[in-house]
Design a protein around this motif. Structure first.
Motif, PDB file in Angstrom:
ATOM      1  N   LYS A   1       0.901  -1.087  -0.092  1.00  0.00           N
ATOM      2  CA  LYS A   1       0.070   0.018  -0.295  1.00  0.00           C
ATOM      3  C   LYS A   1       0.827   1.138   0.037  1.00  0.00           C
ATOM      4  O   LYS A   1       0.434   2.409  -0.207  1.00  0.00           O
ATOM      5  CB  LYS A   1      -0.905   0.199   1.313  1.00  0.00           C
ATOM      6  CG  LYS A   1      -2.141  -0.639   1.149  1.00  0.00           C
ATOM      7  CD  LYS A   1      -3.072  -0.313   2.408  1.00  0.00           C
ATOM      8  CE  LYS A   1      -3.394   0.884   2.654  1.00  0.00           C
ATOM      9  NZ  LYS A   1      -5.267   1.018   2.309  1.00  0.00           N
TER      10      LYS A   1
ATOM     11  N   SER B   1     -10.735   3.918  -1.526  1.00  0.00           N
ATOM     12  CA  SER B   1     -10.539   2.487  -1.080  1.00  0.00           C
ATOM     13  C   SER B   1     -11.273   1.890  -2.230  1.00  0.00           C
ATOM     14  O   SER B   1     -12.130   2.390  -2.755  1.00  0.00           O
ATOM     15  CB  SER B   1     -11.342   2.421   0.214  1.00  0.00           C
ATOM     16  OG  SER B   1     -10.882   3.270   1.154  1.00  0.00           O
TER      17      SER B   1
ATOM     18  N   GLU C   1     -15.704   2.712   4.310  1.00  0.00           N
ATOM     19  CA  GLU C   1     -15.322   1.713   5.165  1.00  0.00           C
ATOM     20  C   GLU C   1     -16.166   1.888   6.612  1.00  0.00           C
ATOM     21  O   GLU C   1     -16.809   2.887   7.001  1.00  0.00           O
ATOM     22  CB  GLU C   1     -13.702   2.171   5.546  1.00  0.00           C
ATOM     23  CG  GLU C   1     -13.041   2.582   4.565  1.00  0.00           C
ATOM     24  CD  GLU C   1     -12.867   3.878   3.887  1.00  0.00           C
ATOM     25  OE1 GLU C   1     -13.928   4.750   4.171  1.00  0.00           O
ATOM     26  OE2 GLU C   1     -12.003   4.222   2.991  1.00  0.00           O
TER      27      GLU C   1
ATOM     28  N   ARG D   1       2.270   2.243   2.665  1.00  0.00           N
ATOM     29  CA  ARG D   1       1.274   2.854   3.883  1.00  0.00           C
ATOM     30  C   ARG D   1       2.050   3.396   5.021  1.00  0.00           C
ATOM     31  O   ARG D   1       3.196   2.591   5.361  1.00  0.00           O
ATOM     32  CB  ARG D   1       0.299   1.925   4.582  1.00  0.00           C
ATOM     33  CG  ARG D   1      -0.389   2.175   5.624  1.00  0.00           C
ATOM     34  CD  ARG D   1      -1.497   1.203   6.134  1.00  0.00           C
ATOM     35  NE  ARG D   1      -2.361   1.426   7.249  1.00  0.00           N
ATOM     36  CZ  ARG D   1      -3.779   1.583   7.161  1.00  0.00           C
ATOM     37  NH1 ARG D   1      -4.242   1.721   6.095  1.00  0.00           N
ATOM     38  NH2 ARG D   1      -4.346   1.783   8.293  1.00  0.00           N
TER      39      ARG D   1
ATOM     40  N   ASN E   1      -6.038  -0.487  -1.583  1.00  0.00           N
ATOM     41  CA  ASN E   1      -5.910   0.757  -2.371  1.00  0.00           C
ATOM     42  C   ASN E   1      -4.570   1.132  -2.000  1.00  0.00           C
ATOM     43  O   ASN E   1      -3.790   0.891  -1.061  1.00  0.00           O
ATOM     44  CB  ASN E   1      -6.565   1.894  -2.183  1.00  0.00           C
ATOM     45  CG  ASN E   1      -6.641   2.270  -0.593  1.00  0.00           C
ATOM     46  OD1 ASN E   1      -7.511   1.651   0.140  1.00  0.00           O
ATOM     47  ND2 ASN E   1      -5.953   3.319  -0.262  1.00  0.00           N
TER      48      ASN E   1
ATOM     49  N   SER F   1      -7.869  -1.109   3.897  1.00  0.00           N
ATOM     50  CA  SER F   1      -8.721  -1.007   2.705  1.00  0.00           C
ATOM     51  C   SER F   1      -7.813  -1.251   1.460  1.00  0.00           C
ATOM     52  O   SER F   1      -6.363  -0.865   1.516  1.00  0.00           O
ATOM     53  CB  SER F   1      -9.277   0.288   2.580  1.00  0.00           C
ATOM     54  OG  SER F   1      -8.278   1.586   2.759  1.00  0.00           O
TER      55      SER F   1
ATOM     56  N   HIS G   1      -5.972  11.927   2.012  1.00  0.00           N
ATOM     57  CA  HIS G   1      -6.863  10.523   2.086  1.00  0.00           C
ATOM     58  C   HIS G   1      -7.699  10.893   0.513  1.00  0.00           C
ATOM     59  O   HIS G   1      -8.301  12.020   0.606  1.00  0.00           O
ATOM     60  CB  HIS G   1      -7.786  10.395   3.084  1.00  0.00           C
ATOM     61  CG  HIS G   1      -7.508   9.109   3.722  1.00  0.00           C
ATOM     62  ND1 HIS G   1      -6.638   8.156   3.263  1.00  0.00           N
ATOM     63  CD2 HIS G   1      -7.888   8.858   4.873  1.00  0.00           C
ATOM     64  CE1 HIS G   1      -6.671   6.945   4.179  1.00  0.00           C
ATOM     65  NE2 HIS G   1      -7.265   7.398   5.506  1.00  0.00           N
TER      66      HIS G   1
END
Ligand code: TXA
Ligand code: MG
Length: 347
Positions: free
Chosen positions: A56, A151, A180, A58, A145, A143, A236
């Protein structure tokens, strides 16, 4: 598309066995839930969970939600459950509610991002429940993505950005809810909503439980600010195209705002994402118009909204205006996502 298990009609036993093998050997999979698709791994394994963060892109300070399929699994994750948490589970599980609980440190530290708490939910999706049950371990899943993007609510939207980064994709068709889960934490007998979702403030209030919305739900979060749900401070859902949110109001007031914006910006190519009842007003304005659903059906809008946010970049426009909705029930959650998608540009 390679490495895809098609479970839209039914969950095939032999293919489920292959998925179990992938998870139990530390692999990661994209799979459907009732909210959005997730990227899942065995929550107890550092090596597996690490792969999710890499796939991700992330930030490591953003913890993952742990998904369980039964209450025995809950005991692997936490032993400390209060009365209010129990009532929420009884009422809303399986379903789109994540409850922040005290972690008993059986899940990887990467999952909790070093916090003493863990977010847990039992998803209300048959495919997800069968996968988690067959793997017989809690599944950590953010999620599906790349970080920052909307997402994924259908495989076609996310396949290109995740192919080669995960071991398999499970196709369950379009997700039901489209945004979500609600994330909540109970403090001093009050339920605090950290991230709004389908299970709304009103739904929890109906149980006779006190509930509040975290102050950051509609507020910009500065990067160094301390927030209870770290996900709230990260960029986001934003399309690359500039987007502007129009506050919900009477029909004519919303339409006039759009009109005025078009007149003041004659050199810009403009699109509008709007209620289907409003598209008639925009048809003659020479702008692209995308219907998001009916003003009377917020669930229809929540199902469509992430796909539409992805589609905006394909429109080839300079600016996309998005009509906002009433901040009630799931509308609160949709507006929370739209305000972030529009990076707090509001008209
Ligand atoms: O519907 C969903 O919740 C989806 C599907 C796949 O289940 N998952 C999801 O995960 O949205 P993710 O990682 O995209 O969002 C998790 C949110 C983040 O905002 C994160 O900061 C928050 O939950 N969170 C997770 N654990 C937490 C904790 N221990 N304390 C506070 N917030 C937490
Ligand atoms: Mg996410």
């Amino acid at each position: 598309m390679n490495n895809i298990y098609d479970f839209k009609q039914n969950v095939k036993k032999s293919e489920l066995d292959q998925i179990v093998k992938i998870i139990n050997s530390g692999g990661i999979i994209v799979f459907p839930t009732e909210t959005v698709y997730g990227i899942g791994a065995d929550a107890t394994r550092d090596d597996a969970v690490k792969k999710i963060f890499i796939a991700k892109g992330r930030p490591q300070d953003n913890p993952l939600i742990v998904h369980i399929s039964n209450y025995n699994m809950l005991e692997k994750v936490t032993t400390d459950i209060g009365d209010i948490e129990r009532r929420l589970m009884e009422k809303f599980w399986p379903g789109p509610l994540t409850i922040i609980l005290k972690s008993n440190n059986n899940v990887s530290k990467l999952v909790t991002a070093g916090l003493s708490t863990v977010g847990v939910r039992m998803p209300g999706n048959d495919i997800a429940l069968k996968i988690i049950g067959a793997c017989n371990t809690p599944i950590a899943a953010p999620s599906a993505n790349v970080s920052g993007k909307p997402s994924g609510t259908k495989l076609e939207d996310i396949y290109d950005e995740l192919k080669g980064k995960v071991d398999a994709f499970v196709d369950g068709g379009e997700t039901d809810i489209g945004i979500e889960s609600t994330v909540v934490k109970v403090e001093n007998s009050v339920v605090k909503i950290l991230r709004p979702g389908k299970i709304s403030l009103e739904d929890i209030e109906d149980l006779g439980i006190k509930v509040t919305l975290d102050e950051h739900v509609f507020k910009d979060v500065k990067h160094d600010e301390k927030v209870e749900s770290p996900g709230m401070k990260h960029r986001h859902y934003a399309p690359n195209t500039k987007t502007i949110l129009i506050e919900f109001d009477k029909d004519n007031i919303m339409v006039d705002k759009v009109d005025k914006y078009i007149k003041e910006n004659p050199s810009l190519k403009i699109a509008i994402v709007c209620f289907k009842e409003h598209s008639i007003y925009y048809i003659n304005k020479n702008i692209k118009c995308i219907e998001m659903g009916s003003v009377n059906n917020q669930l229809e809008i929540s199902r469509n909204i992430f796909s539409i946010l992805r589609f905006i970049d394909k429109l080839d426009v300079d600016v996309c205006l998005i009509e906002g909705m009433k901040k009630e029930y799931i509308g609160t959650a949709i507006m929370n996502r739209l305000i972030r998608a529009c990076e707090y540009n509001i008209l």
